[in-house]
Design a protein around this motif. Structure first.
Motif, PDB file in Angstrom:
ATOM      1  N   SER A   1       2.518   1.702  -3.405  1.00  0.00           N
ATOM      2  CA  SER A   1       1.533   2.147  -4.384  1.00  0.00           C
ATOM      3  C   SER A   1       1.141   3.597  -4.134  1.00  0.00           C
ATOM      4  O   SER A   1       1.029   4.395  -5.067  1.00  0.00           O
ATOM      5  N   ARG A   2       0.924   3.936  -2.884  1.00  0.00           N
ATOM      6  CA  ARG A   2       0.530   5.305  -2.525  1.00  0.00           C
ATOM      7  C   ARG A   2       1.593   6.315  -2.937  1.00  0.00           C
ATOM      8  O   ARG A   2       1.282   7.383  -3.468  1.00  0.00           O
TER       9      ARG A   2
ATOM     10  N   TRP B   1       0.839  -1.191   0.000  1.00  0.00           N
ATOM     11  CA  TRP B   1       0.000   0.000   0.000  1.00  0.00           C
ATOM     12  C   TRP B   1       0.879   1.248   0.000  1.00  0.00           C
ATOM     13  O   TRP B   1       0.651   2.196  -0.757  1.00  0.00           O
TER      14      TRP B   1
ATOM     15  N   SER C   1      -4.532   4.659  -5.948  1.00  0.00           N
ATOM     16  CA  SER C   1      -4.269   3.355  -5.330  1.00  0.00           C
ATOM     17  C   SER C   1      -5.533   2.754  -4.740  1.00  0.00           C
ATOM     18  O   SER C   1      -5.808   1.563  -4.918  1.00  0.00           O
TER      19      SER C   1
END
Length: 190
Positions: free
Chosen positions: A139-140, A136, A148
């Motif tokens: 991706s963020r 996460w 995302s």
């Protein structure tokens, strides 16, 4: 064989033996252990390379528990590294399966034997949550939290509601990324 290659083979073998011994829950549960060994402990890959290998490995048929060690072993020490990593990760599983299934079959009605299997589940859940948090964050940082979140939501619907295999979704995203015109190509045409 040079000493450094022998050292790499030995390190590969013992790293993936640890993964094979501690990887309760199958291939997906081994992913955080693989990341710990190859990224954090030995530095054979960085987080981006690991994520790429994981994404591509998930699109290919077969168990992730042998695909990733095979490729990582090949990257670190060639064909011998591939063989060492795959053998090291599957040998403990094979031996444990034979021994533990025999014991389980014989003593399946004993309460503490049932409890052992149930106790592993929360530990695997925490390991998967840590891996999810790591991905996460990656991706963020790369796409932003809104994109995302939208991509994760769409993927969740496609996988869990519609029933599309995750490999098709990852393959589609990889194809879209390959077919997308590069920003440098647009700037060059101006």
């Amino acid at each position: 064989m040079t000493a450094s290659k022998g050292t790499r083979l030995s390190a590969l073998f013992w790293a993936f033996t640890r993964i094979g011994l501690l990887g309760f829950g199958g291939g997906p549960a081994m992913i955080p252990l693989i990341q710990q060994e190859v990224v954090k402990r030995h530095g054979w890959l960085d987080n981006d390379e690991f994520a790429d290998i994981l994404a591509i490995g998930n699109t290919l048929p077969g168990p992730i528990a042998t695909k990733m060690p095979g490729y990582i072993g090949y990257r670190v020490a060639g064909l011998a590294g591939c063989a060492a990593a795959v053998i090291a990760v599957i040998l403990p599983m094979i031996l444990a399966m034979v021994a533990l299934l025999g014991l389980f079959t014989r003593y399946r009605d004993v309460a503490w034997i049932r409890g052992m299997g149930q106790a592993v589940v929360p530990v695997v859940m925490v390991m998967m949550a840590q891996l999810t948090l790591d991905f996460w964050n990656k991706s963020r940082l790369a796409l932003g939290w809104i994109v995302s979140l939208i991509m994760a939501s769409v993927a969740g619907v496609l996988i869990y509601v519609i029933g599309i295999h995750p490999g098709w979704i990852i393959g589609g995203l990889l194809a879209a990324a390959l077919l997308r015109p590069s920003s440098s190509g647009k700037e060059a045409s101006r």
